[in-house]
Scaffold this active site. Structure first.
Site, PDB file in Angstrom:
ATOM      1  N   ASN A   1       7.595  -3.942  -8.153  1.00  0.00           N
ATOM      2  CA  ASN A   1       8.494  -3.887  -9.312  1.00  0.00           C
ATOM      3  C   ASN A   1       7.891  -3.230 -10.542  1.00  0.00           C
ATOM      4  O   ASN A   1       8.541  -3.160 -11.586  1.00  0.00           O
ATOM      5  CB  ASN A   1       9.028  -5.293  -9.653  1.00  0.00           C
ATOM      6  CG  ASN A   1       7.919  -6.264 -10.007  1.00  0.00           C
ATOM      7  OD1 ASN A   1       6.748  -5.898 -10.025  1.00  0.00           O
ATOM      8  ND2 ASN A   1       8.293  -7.509 -10.268  1.00  0.00           N
TER       9      ASN A   1
ATOM     10  N   ASN B   1      13.815  -2.512  -6.386  1.00  0.00           N
ATOM     11  CA  ASN B   1      12.959  -2.772  -7.545  1.00  0.00           C
ATOM     12  C   ASN B   1      11.938  -1.669  -7.801  1.00  0.00           C
ATOM     13  O   ASN B   1      11.623  -1.363  -8.949  1.00  0.00           O
ATOM     14  CB  ASN B   1      12.243  -4.109  -7.390  1.00  0.00           C
ATOM     15  CG  ASN B   1      13.187  -5.300  -7.555  1.00  0.00           C
ATOM     16  OD1 ASN B   1      14.204  -5.187  -8.232  1.00  0.00           O
ATOM     17  ND2 ASN B   1      12.858  -6.411  -6.927  1.00  0.00           N
TER      18      ASN B   1
ATOM     19  N   HIS C   1       8.694  -3.887   3.547  1.00  0.00           N
ATOM     20  CA  HIS C   1       8.674  -3.283   2.213  1.00  0.00           C
ATOM     21  C   HIS C   1       7.591  -2.205   2.088  1.00  0.00           C
ATOM     22  O   HIS C   1       7.627  -1.411   1.155  1.00  0.00           O
ATOM     23  CB  HIS C   1       8.410  -4.393   1.179  1.00  0.00           C
ATOM     24  CG  HIS C   1       9.327  -4.373  -0.010  1.00  0.00           C
ATOM     25  ND1 HIS C   1      10.473  -3.615  -0.090  1.00  0.00           N
ATOM     26  CD2 HIS C   1       9.261  -5.051  -1.191  1.00  0.00           C
ATOM     27  CE1 HIS C   1      11.062  -3.825  -1.262  1.00  0.00           C
ATOM     28  NE2 HIS C   1      10.347  -4.688  -1.943  1.00  0.00           N
TER      29      HIS C   1
ATOM     30  N   ASP D   1      11.502   1.981   1.624  1.00  0.00           N
ATOM     31  CA  ASP D   1      12.322   1.235   2.571  1.00  0.00           C
ATOM     32  C   ASP D   1      13.769   1.227   2.104  1.00  0.00           C
ATOM     33  O   ASP D   1      14.045   1.200   0.903  1.00  0.00           O
ATOM     34  CB  ASP D   1      11.799  -0.200   2.711  1.00  0.00           C
ATOM     35  CG  ASP D   1      11.762  -0.939   1.374  1.00  0.00           C
ATOM     36  OD1 ASP D   1      11.093  -0.448   0.442  1.00  0.00           O
ATOM     37  OD2 ASP D   1      12.402  -1.998   1.257  1.00  0.00           O
TER      38      ASP D   1
END
Length: 228
Positions: free
Chosen positions: A66, A112, A19, A91
């Protein structure tokens, strides 16, 4: 002025996660192109420098993935930028590991970090999609992106980071094609013309006249030939 935003999660616990590949690319750019020191600002880490003729800010939101849009929105308003001055590096599950694509605008596809940025600045910003592959099943995605890259990923990951850094001046200049060429030179370098010529020569060369000729006669034929 351009703003490059790398997405990831803050802290050493997440530093090597899939991530966090957006953070990794910004770190490579800052190192390779002599950017100034990272400073804490806009709920993130920011540094500045030049890529070609463009002044560029690098931003790593530290609001967790997020809520990335909070940090990006603050920076955009402070510098009076338009959303089209922003490029987000993130990503991408829907691209194979090592694949990179440039995209202008569009949806967030359930990511997100992008969803949060959409909420704060709209959808009209550029993206660099950094392929990490998909684990195969939807329920495995969260665990997959929050795990470190595997040992086997090291070579292609290094090539992607260096390729994106090589092409960063072209990206800042708005030339996505030249940026992609720079990435490809690292991730899929052309075959050596010398090697290709050697292989072609070997395939088309005449047999060596001095080489011994294989005797394909049968035992009976050899015996009969002796008494001729």
């Amino acid at each position: 002025m351009k703003l490059f935003v790398g997405l990831g999660n803050p802290g050493g616990k997440y530093a090597g996660n899939r991530h966090n590949i957006g953070f990794m690319v910004l770190d490579q750019i800052a190192s390779d192109h002599g950017f100034g020191p990272w400073k804490t600002k806009f709920q993130g880490k920011i540094c500045e420098g030049r890529l070609g003729s463009e002044k560029v800010l690098l931003l790593k939101p530290e609001t967790f993935m997020n809520r990335s849009g909070q940090s990006v929105g603050e920076a955009m308003r402070f510098y009076k930028l338009d959303s089209t001055d922003i490029t987000v590096l993130h990503d991408e599950l829907d691209l194979a590991p090592g694949k990179v694509r440039v995209k202008a605008g569009g949806g967030h596809a359930g990511h997100n970090g992008l969803r949060s940025i959409h909420d704060h600045i709209g959808a009209a910003y550029d993206r660099v999609r950094l392929g990490i592959g998909h684990p195969g099943r939807k329920e495995m995605v969260a665990s997959y992106v929050l795990h470190d890259f595997a040992k086997a990923d090291e070579e292609w990951l290094d090539n992607v980071l260096r390729g994106a850094s090589d092409g960063a001046p072209q990206l800042a200049d708005g030339d996505g094609g030249k940026f992609m060429n720079a990435v490809a030179l690292r991730t899929a370098p052309p075959r050596s013309s010398t090697s290709a010529k050697t292989a072609k020569k070997a395939a088309t060369s005449e047999p060596d006249p001095a080489a011994p000729v294989e005797d394909t006669r049968s035992s009976m034929q050899k015996l009969m030939d002796r008494f001729k």
